[in-house]
Motif scaffolding. Structure first.
Motif, PDB file in Angstrom:
ATOM      1  N   PRO A 274       0.846  -1.199   0.000  1.00 44.91           N
ATOM      2  CA  PRO A 274       0.000   0.000   0.000  1.00 44.91           C
ATOM      3  C   PRO A 274       0.884   1.252   0.000  1.00 44.91           C
ATOM      4  O   PRO A 274       1.750   1.410   0.854  1.00 44.91           O
ATOM      5  N   ARG A 275       0.664   2.150  -0.963  1.00 46.97           N
ATOM      6  CA  ARG A 275       1.511   3.339  -1.088  1.00 46.97           C
ATOM      7  C   ARG A 275       0.643   4.576  -1.312  1.00 46.97           C
ATOM      8  O   ARG A 275       0.998   5.472  -2.073  1.00 46.97           O
ATOM      9  N   PHE A 276      -0.453   4.646  -0.647  1.00 46.91           N
ATOM     10  CA  PHE A 276      -1.396   5.735  -0.874  1.00 46.91           C
ATOM     11  C   PHE A 276      -0.839   7.086  -0.429  1.00 46.91           C
ATOM     12  O   PHE A 276      -0.853   8.057  -1.186  1.00 46.91           O
ATOM     13  N   THR A 277      -0.332   7.158   0.789  1.00 49.72           N
ATOM     14  CA  THR A 277       0.087   8.441   1.356  1.00 49.72           C
ATOM     15  C   THR A 277       1.196   9.081   0.543  1.00 49.72           C
ATOM     16  O   THR A 277       1.123  10.261   0.180  1.00 49.72           O
TER      17      THR A 277
ATOM     18  N   SER B 107       2.163   8.419  -2.577  1.00 51.88           N
ATOM     19  CA  SER B 107       1.760   8.696  -3.954  1.00 51.88           C
ATOM     20  C   SER B 107       0.891   9.947  -4.035  1.00 51.88           C
ATOM     21  O   SER B 107       0.994  10.732  -4.995  1.00 51.88           O
ATOM     22  N   LEU B 108       0.036  10.165  -3.036  1.00 50.15           N
ATOM     23  CA  LEU B 108      -0.835  11.338  -3.046  1.00 50.15           C
ATOM     24  C   LEU B 108      -0.088  12.613  -2.673  1.00 50.15           C
ATOM     25  O   LEU B 108      -0.457  13.708  -3.115  1.00 50.15           O
TER      26      LEU B 108
ATOM     27  N   LEU C 205      -4.204   5.410  -9.561  1.00 50.06           N
ATOM     28  CA  LEU C 205      -4.464   5.362  -8.121  1.00 50.06           C
ATOM     29  C   LEU C 205      -5.665   6.276  -7.844  1.00 50.06           C
ATOM     30  O   LEU C 205      -5.623   7.468  -8.166  1.00 50.06           O
TER      31      LEU C 205
ATOM     32  N   VAL D  58      -8.396   7.415  -4.768  1.00 52.25           N
ATOM     33  CA  VAL D  58      -8.817   7.401  -3.367  1.00 52.25           C
ATOM     34  C   VAL D  58      -9.860   8.510  -3.211  1.00 52.25           C
ATOM     35  O   VAL D  58      -9.511   9.700  -3.216  1.00 52.25           O
TER      36      VAL D  58
ATOM     37  N   GLY E  14      -1.186   3.554  -9.552  1.00 45.85           N
ATOM     38  CA  GLY E  14      -1.864   2.485  -8.819  1.00 45.85           C
ATOM     39  C   GLY E  14      -1.156   1.146  -8.893  1.00 45.85           C
ATOM     40  O   GLY E  14      -1.281   0.309  -8.002  1.00 45.85           O
TER      41      GLY E  14
ATOM     42  N   THR F  79      -1.743  -0.453  -4.490  1.00 47.75           N
ATOM     43  CA  THR F  79      -2.971  -0.276  -3.722  1.00 47.75           C
ATOM     44  C   THR F  79      -3.290  -1.532  -2.914  1.00 47.75           C
ATOM     45  O   THR F  79      -4.383  -1.646  -2.350  1.00 47.75           O
TER      46      THR F  79
END
Length: 326
Positions: free
Chosen positions: A160-163, A165-166, A203, A205, A214, A235
Motif C-alpha cells: 500500500p503506497r497511498f500516502t 503517492s498522493l 491510483l 482514493v 496504482g 494499492t
C-alpha cells in the motif's frame, strides 16, 4: 578512508541510506568517514544525528580534501539527476551510488552512458536485490539446474503506497517505484530481454486521482526464450515481494524482506520446509560499494543496471496516457 556524501535527504537518503551507512560504520569490516549530507530542505522527521549538513554539492565538496575518496549517494528524484551527475563528475567525484531508476528515457540513458565512459565513473544503482543472499541462491539454482532449465520468472511486488503517492510527485508512474528492482533481477537471472507488453493503473482514493501510480505490469521475453512477468500493486492491502522461478521439473518460490523492520528472507524448494535466513541486502550492497578495490559482484554490475534501465524506458514508451487505466 572513503567519504559518504548523501545528496537528497528525503525518505531514501535520510531513511534507507543513512540507516545502511550507520550499520556499515558499526560493522566489523566498516571504516568510513563521517557522513556529509546535502539538501537545502532535509526531512526534519528523520534522524540526521552525526550528519554534517550542507545546502549544495559544491558546498559539500568544499569540506573534503579529495573528491576521489567521495562516494556520492544520489537520492534526488529521477527526472533531474543527469545535471547533478555531471556536476559531481566535474568536481572529480567518480564513485556514485544512484537511486533507481538509473534513467527515465533512452536519451537520458545514452547521455549517462557517455558521461560514465568519458569521466571514468563507477556507477552502482540501488537495485539491492542483486546483493541479497536470496538472489545468490536463486542464481545457483539457475546455473546448476537441479530442476532442469529455467522456463519462466514471475515477480510480485505489492504494497500500500497511498500516502506517498498522493503527497509526492517524485515518481511519474508505478513503473519507477518497485519495478526497477524486478527488472534488474530478471536480467541477472535470465539475461537480456525485450518488453512484450507494459501497463499501468491509476491510483484512486475518493476524489483523488494519480495517473499511473496504482500499479504496473510488465512482460518480458528473454533472448533464450525465458518469459518474465512482473506485477506491482501499489494499492494492495498487504505487502509482498516474492519471486517464483518455473523450471522444467519444478517451481521454486522466494520471498524477499518486505520492509525496513525485518531483514529475513524465505526460500521454498520442492519437497522441503521453508528455509528462513537473515538477508540484509542493502548492507551487503553498501559493503560492495565501499570496498577499496573495484567490486565485481552482481550488485555493482553496471551492464545489468543499464539493461534494466533500457527495459524500463521501453516499458514507459508503451504506457502512453491512453493506455493507463483504472
Amino acid at each position: 578512508m572513503l567519504q559518504p556524501l548523501v545528496i537528497g535527504l528525503g525518505r531514501s537518503g535520510a531513511g534507507l541510506h543513512l540507516k545502511a551507512l550507520r550499520n556499515l560504520a558499526s560493522s566489523s569490516d566498516g571504516s568510513i568517514a563521517p557522513v556529509i549530507g546535502c539538501d537545502p530542505c532535509p526531512d526534519a522527521t528523520r534522524d540526521l544525528s552525526g550528519v554534517v549538513l550542507t545546502g549544495s554539492p559544491a558546498e559539500a565538496l568544499r569540506r573534503v580534501p579529495d573528491p576521489a575518496a567521495v562516494v556520492a549517494h544520489v537520492c534526488t528524484p529521477p527526472h533531474d539527476r543527469l545535471p547533478l551527475l555531471r556536476e559531481l563528475a566535474d568536481h572529480g567525484v567518480t564513485r556514485m551510488l544512484v537511486e533507481k531508476p538509473l534513467a527515465t528515457s533512452h536519451t537520458e540513458l545514452d547521455a549517462l552512458r557517455d558521461l560514465r565512459a568519458g569521466a571514468g565513473l563507477r556507477i552502482t544503482v540501488v537495485t539491492h536485490w542483486l546483493a541479497a543472499e536470496l538472489t545468490s541462491r536463486l542464481t545457483e539454482l539457475v546455473a546448476r539446474r537441479p530442476y532442469g532449465p529455467l522456463r519462466a520468472v514471475a515477480v510480485e511486488q505489492h504494497k500500500p503506497r497511498f500516502t506517498r503517492s498522493l503527497a509526492s510527485s517524485a515518481h511519474a508512474g508505478a513503473l519507477e517505484v518497485e519495478v526497477p528492482h524486478a527488472l534488474a533481477l530478471a536480467v541477472h537471472l535470465a539475461g537480456p530481454a525485450r518488453v512484450e507488453r507494459a501497463h499501468c493503473a491509476d491510483l484512486r482514493v475518493g476524489r483523488e486521482l494519480r495517473r499511473g501510480l496504482g500499479g504496473a505490469e510488465v512482460a518480458l521475453c528473454h533472448a533464450d526464450g525465458v518469459r518474465t512477468v512482473i506485477r506491482s500493486d501499489l494499492t494492495a492491502p498487504v505487502r509482498r515481494r516474492s519471486v517464483v522461478l518455473s523450471f522444467r521439473d519444478a517451481e521454486v518460490t522466494a520471498h524477499f524482506p518486505v520492509g525496513e523492520d525485518d531483514d529475513h528472507a524465505q526460500l521454498v524448494l520442492p519437497g522441503e520446509d521453508r528455509r528462513i535466513f537473515r538477508d540484509d541486502a542493502m548492507l551487503a550492497l553498501f559493503r560492495a560499494v565501499y570496498r577499496p578495490l573495484p567490486d565485481r559482484s552482481p550488485a555493482t554490475d553496471f551492464t545489468v543496471a543499464e539493461e534494466a534501465a533500457r527495459l524500463l524506458c521501453e516499458a514507459r514508451s508503451l504506457v502512453s496516457p491512453d493506455r493507463v487505466t483504472a
